[in-house]
Design a protein around this motif. Structure first.
Motif, PDB file in Angstrom:
ATOM      1  N   CYS A 328       4.063  12.404 -11.384  1.00  0.00           N
ATOM      2  CA  CYS A 328       4.485  11.054 -11.036  1.00  0.00           C
ATOM      3  C   CYS A 328       5.242  11.319  -9.990  1.00  0.00           C
ATOM      4  CB  CYS A 328       5.122  10.646 -12.052  1.00  0.00           C
ATOM      5  SG  CYS A 328       5.390   8.559 -11.721  1.00  0.00           S
ATOM      6  N   PRO A 329       4.734  11.564  -8.722  1.00  0.00           N
ATOM      7  CA  PRO A 329       5.544  11.416  -7.211  1.00  0.00           C
ATOM      8  C   PRO A 329       6.135  10.141  -7.219  1.00  0.00           C
ATOM      9  CG  PRO A 329       3.164  11.292  -6.729  1.00  0.00           C
ATOM     10  CD  PRO A 329       3.162  11.265  -8.361  1.00  0.00           C
ATOM     11  N   VAL A 330       7.498  10.271  -6.434  1.00  0.00           N
ATOM     12  CA  VAL A 330       8.165   9.399  -6.202  1.00  0.00           C
ATOM     13  C   VAL A 330       7.722   8.729  -4.831  1.00  0.00           C
ATOM     14  CG1 VAL A 330      10.442   8.671  -5.628  1.00  0.00           C
ATOM     15  CG2 VAL A 330      10.254  10.241  -7.419  1.00  0.00           C
ATOM     16  N   PHE A 331       7.302   9.518  -3.819  1.00  0.00           N
ATOM     17  CA  PHE A 331       7.225   9.197  -2.579  1.00  0.00           C
ATOM     18  C   PHE A 331       5.711   9.295  -2.203  1.00  0.00           C
ATOM     19  CE2 PHE A 331      11.611  10.703  -2.538  1.00  0.00           C
ATOM     20  CZ  PHE A 331      12.198   9.347  -2.071  1.00  0.00           C
ATOM     21  N   ASP A 332       5.351   8.415  -1.296  1.00  0.00           N
ATOM     22  CA  ASP A 332       4.025   8.657  -0.376  1.00  0.00           C
ATOM     23  C   ASP A 332       4.272   8.952   0.899  1.00  0.00           C
ATOM     24  OD1 ASP A 332       1.919   8.096  -2.383  1.00  0.00           O
ATOM     25  OD2 ASP A 332       1.515   6.113  -1.874  1.00  0.00           O
ATOM     26  N   TYR A 333       3.248   9.673   1.595  1.00  0.00           N
ATOM     27  CA  TYR A 333       3.528   9.654   3.018  1.00  0.00           C
ATOM     28  C   TYR A 333       2.608   8.638   3.614  1.00  0.00           C
ATOM     29  CZ  TYR A 333       2.839  11.471   7.783  1.00  0.00           C
ATOM     30  OH  TYR A 333       2.701  11.780   9.113  1.00  0.00           O
ATOM     31  N   VAL A 334       2.884   7.975   4.660  1.00  0.00           N
ATOM     32  CA  VAL A 334       2.099   7.105   5.372  1.00  0.00           C
ATOM     33  C   VAL A 334       2.112   7.428   6.902  1.00  0.00           C
ATOM     34  CG1 VAL A 334       2.029   4.663   5.958  1.00  0.00           C
ATOM     35  CG2 VAL A 334       2.918   5.187   3.853  1.00  0.00           C
ATOM     36  N   PRO A 335       1.081   7.866   7.262  1.00  0.00           N
ATOM     37  CA  PRO A 335       0.964   8.171   8.762  1.00  0.00           C
ATOM     38  C   PRO A 335       1.082   7.134   9.664  1.00  0.00           C
ATOM     39  CG  PRO A 335      -1.286   8.282   7.937  1.00  0.00           C
ATOM     40  CD  PRO A 335      -0.218   7.826   6.692  1.00  0.00           C
ATOM     41  N   PRO A 336       1.520   7.542  10.980  1.00  0.00           N
ATOM     42  CA  PRO A 336       2.000   6.504  11.886  1.00  0.00           C
ATOM     43  C   PRO A 336       0.798   5.546  12.163  1.00  0.00           C
ATOM     44  CG  PRO A 336       1.948   8.745  12.916  1.00  0.00           C
ATOM     45  CD  PRO A 336       1.700   8.933  11.582  1.00  0.00           C
ATOM     46  N   GLU A 337      -0.477   5.962  12.353  1.00  0.00           N
ATOM     47  CA  GLU A 337      -1.374   5.176  12.878  1.00  0.00           C
ATOM     48  C   GLU A 337      -1.676   4.121  11.729  1.00  0.00           C
ATOM     49  OE1 GLU A 337      -3.138   9.024  10.727  1.00  0.00           O
ATOM     50  OE2 GLU A 337      -1.758   8.363  12.365  1.00  0.00           O
ATOM     51  N   LEU A 338      -1.100   3.948  10.684  1.00  0.00           N
ATOM     52  CA  LEU A 338      -1.102   2.799   9.598  1.00  0.00           C
ATOM     53  C   LEU A 338      -0.178   1.923   9.776  1.00  0.00           C
ATOM     54  CD1 LEU A 338      -2.548   4.759   6.534  1.00  0.00           C
ATOM     55  CD2 LEU A 338      -3.526   3.491   8.368  1.00  0.00           C
ATOM     56  N   VAL A 339       0.986   2.162  10.764  1.00  0.00           N
ATOM     57  CA  VAL A 339       2.091   1.287  10.806  1.00  0.00           C
ATOM     58  C   VAL A 339       2.015   0.484  12.035  1.00  0.00           C
ATOM     59  CG1 VAL A 339       4.666   1.044  11.158  1.00  0.00           C
ATOM     60  CG2 VAL A 339       3.492   2.832   9.435  1.00  0.00           C
ATOM     61  N   THR A 340       2.132  -0.668  12.155  1.00  0.00           N
ATOM     62  CA  THR A 340       2.041  -1.719  13.509  1.00  0.00           C
ATOM     63  C   THR A 340       3.273  -1.676  13.876  1.00  0.00           C
ATOM     64  OG1 THR A 340       0.451  -2.882  12.235  1.00  0.00           O
ATOM     65  CG2 THR A 340       1.226  -3.946  14.064  1.00  0.00           C
ATOM     66  N   LEU A 341       4.401  -1.976  13.335  1.00  0.00           N
ATOM     67  CA  LEU A 341       5.830  -2.147  13.967  1.00  0.00           C
ATOM     68  C   LEU A 341       7.022  -1.895  13.022  1.00  0.00           C
ATOM     69  CD1 LEU A 341       7.269  -3.705  16.507  1.00  0.00           C
ATOM     70  CD2 LEU A 341       7.285  -5.802  15.117  1.00  0.00           C
ATOM     71  N   PHE A 342       7.964  -1.248  13.578  1.00  0.00           N
ATOM     72  CA  PHE A 342       9.312  -0.821  13.135  1.00  0.00           C
ATOM     73  C   PHE A 342      10.245  -1.912  13.422  1.00  0.00           C
ATOM     74  CE2 PHE A 342       7.553   3.565  13.043  1.00  0.00           C
ATOM     75  CZ  PHE A 342       7.622   3.740  11.666  1.00  0.00           C
ATOM     76  N   ILE A 343      10.865  -2.622  12.447  1.00  0.00           N
ATOM     77  CA  ILE A 343      12.098  -3.604  12.765  1.00  0.00           C
ATOM     78  C   ILE A 343      13.227  -2.817  12.511  1.00  0.00           C
ATOM     79  CG2 ILE A 343      13.012  -5.683  12.574  1.00  0.00           C
ATOM     80  CD1 ILE A 343      10.414  -6.932  11.965  1.00  0.00           C
ATOM     81  N   SER A 344      14.129  -2.457  13.372  1.00  0.00           N
ATOM     82  CA  SER A 344      15.464  -1.995  12.948  1.00  0.00           C
ATOM     83  C   SER A 344      16.711  -2.640  13.514  1.00  0.00           C
ATOM     84  CB  SER A 344      15.497  -0.535  14.000  1.00  0.00           C
ATOM     85  OG  SER A 344      15.963  -0.834  15.338  1.00  0.00           O
ATOM     86  N   ASN A 345      17.651  -2.223  13.449  1.00  0.00           N
ATOM     87  CA  ASN A 345      18.833  -3.257  13.621  1.00  0.00           C
ATOM     88  C   ASN A 345      19.059  -3.506  15.222  1.00  0.00           C
ATOM     89  OD1 ASN A 345      19.625  -0.493  12.814  1.00  0.00           O
ATOM     90  ND2 ASN A 345      21.352  -0.761  13.864  1.00  0.00           N
TER      91      ASN A 345
END
Length: 369
Positions: A328-345
């Protein structure tokens, strides 16, 4: 399910909190106690661990006497290396050590420039232009270096405290009326983001329960109290519901150097389904979660951690279940090509822009301790 390669599995299941040779003679006792408290679960959430790390580094600089910037940087680097090795899954502790090192470098450079201006005002512009090479030597004394560093760290702490609020202020730009938003698990930054948008927009939220660690029900209850129409679904319904979703908004544990994510388990499934249905994936990540580390291999002990699988599959004395290996792993790895946008402060950024953000946050010499 059985595995033949027992050596690989044994290596893969090493705990990220495994013991190592701790330089106890060089490490401040407060750092040793902090690591023990984190491993025992006394600190919850990335923000709490991050804030405590900055407090410890600030106190370390206050208590120690440094003759120059080099001695200060060596001390910070030693303690940052210890935290990085002791808590490899919590990348933010190493990030904060790198950030404080960058602050020391900036204050040292500023102090040298001010000193040059006092000595020769007419030649100050030349000194500023050539001050790029100052970074090679930090042994020269600079007046009021410690006070300047402590003041700069205090300003950085104020930035940390307002990071989630600054992200939430951008909610109206990304969530529109009558949209269906999908998220998963319990994330305080996502909760604040959705609540802020709900003050001006009417929309529906679908929460993936993400058992056993996601605590999606907690997020659903919290959103329902804010009069947000919320539905909870199981992990097995992600692909089936995705065609009705307008946006996926998730939090993350860490943003890797290539723009990939170390996120809660099931995030990879959500991102793949969103990619198939052409649904944008928006990731809410304060700047302190950006790390210069990469995922080089899925067998990295430092990348993942494992918990008891009884929340997914109950233990039993049945002879068949005794032959099954359950992970039962805690984390997944999501490659950057699957991310549309980062919203930071500091605003919205594409995954391809992460490298530039890292260069602004940390000095390249501090990427590796």
């Amino acid at each position: 399910m059985d595995f033949n390669n027992k050596t690989r599995i044994a290596k893969h299941l090493k705990s990220p909190n495994m013991t190592f040779d701790e330089p106890k003679g060089k490490i401040h006792k407060s750092f040793l106690r902090f690591v023990t408290d984190v491993k025992q679960g006394k600190y919850h959430g990335s923000f709490e661990i991050t804030s405590k790390t900055v407090d410890l580094l600030k106190q370390l600089i206050t208590d120690e006497n440094f003759s120059n910037a080099q001695g200060m940087m060596d001390t910070i680097r030693t303690h940052g290396r210890y935290l990085h090795k002791a808590l490899p899954v919590h990348a933010s502790v190493g990030n904060m050590a790198r950030r404080v090192l960058k602050i020391v470098r900036e204050e040292y450079a500023a102090g040298r420039e001010n000193k040059s201006e006092e000595l020769d005002p007419q030649d100050s512009l030349h000194k500023i232009v050539t001050s790029v090479d100052i970074g090679e030597d930090y042994s020269s004394p600079v007046p009021d270096l410690k006070s300047g560093v402590l003041e700069h760290i205090s300003e950085f702490q104020m930035e940390l405290e307002t990071s989630i609020d600054n992200i939430a202020q951008q909610a109206q730009e990304h969530i529109h009326s009558n949209e269906i938003i999908l998220t998963l698990g319990m994330s305080h930054v996502v909760e604040s983001f959705l609540r802020k948008a709900a003050a001006h927009r009417k929309f529906d939220v679908i929460v993936v329960d993400c058992e056993p660690l996601g605590k999606g029900h907690e997020l659903a209850v919290s959103l329902a109290k804010s009069k947000i129409n919320t539905t909870v679904i199981g992990d097995n319904a992600i692909f089936g519901i995705m065609s009705r979703v307008n946006k996926v908004i998730i939090g993350t544990h860490t943003v890797m150097a290539n723009g990939g994510l170390r996120a809660l388990t099931s995030c990879h499934s959500v991102a793949l389904a969103a990619k198939h249905c052409s649904v944008p994936v928006i990731v809410l990540a304060p700047m302190y979660k950006l790390t210069p580390q990469y995922l080089c291999s899925y067998d990295q002990d430092a990348f993942n951690s494992y918990v008891a699988p009884d929340g997914v599959l109950d233990f039993s004395d049945h002879p068949t279940l005794s032959q099954i290996k359950r992970y039962c792993p805690v984390f997944d790895y999501v490659p950057p090509e699957l991310v549309t946008l980062f919203i930071s402060n500091t605003g919205g950024h594409a995954p391809s822009y992460v490298y530039r953000l890292l260069s602004e946050l940390y000095h390249p010499d501090d990427y590796e301790f």
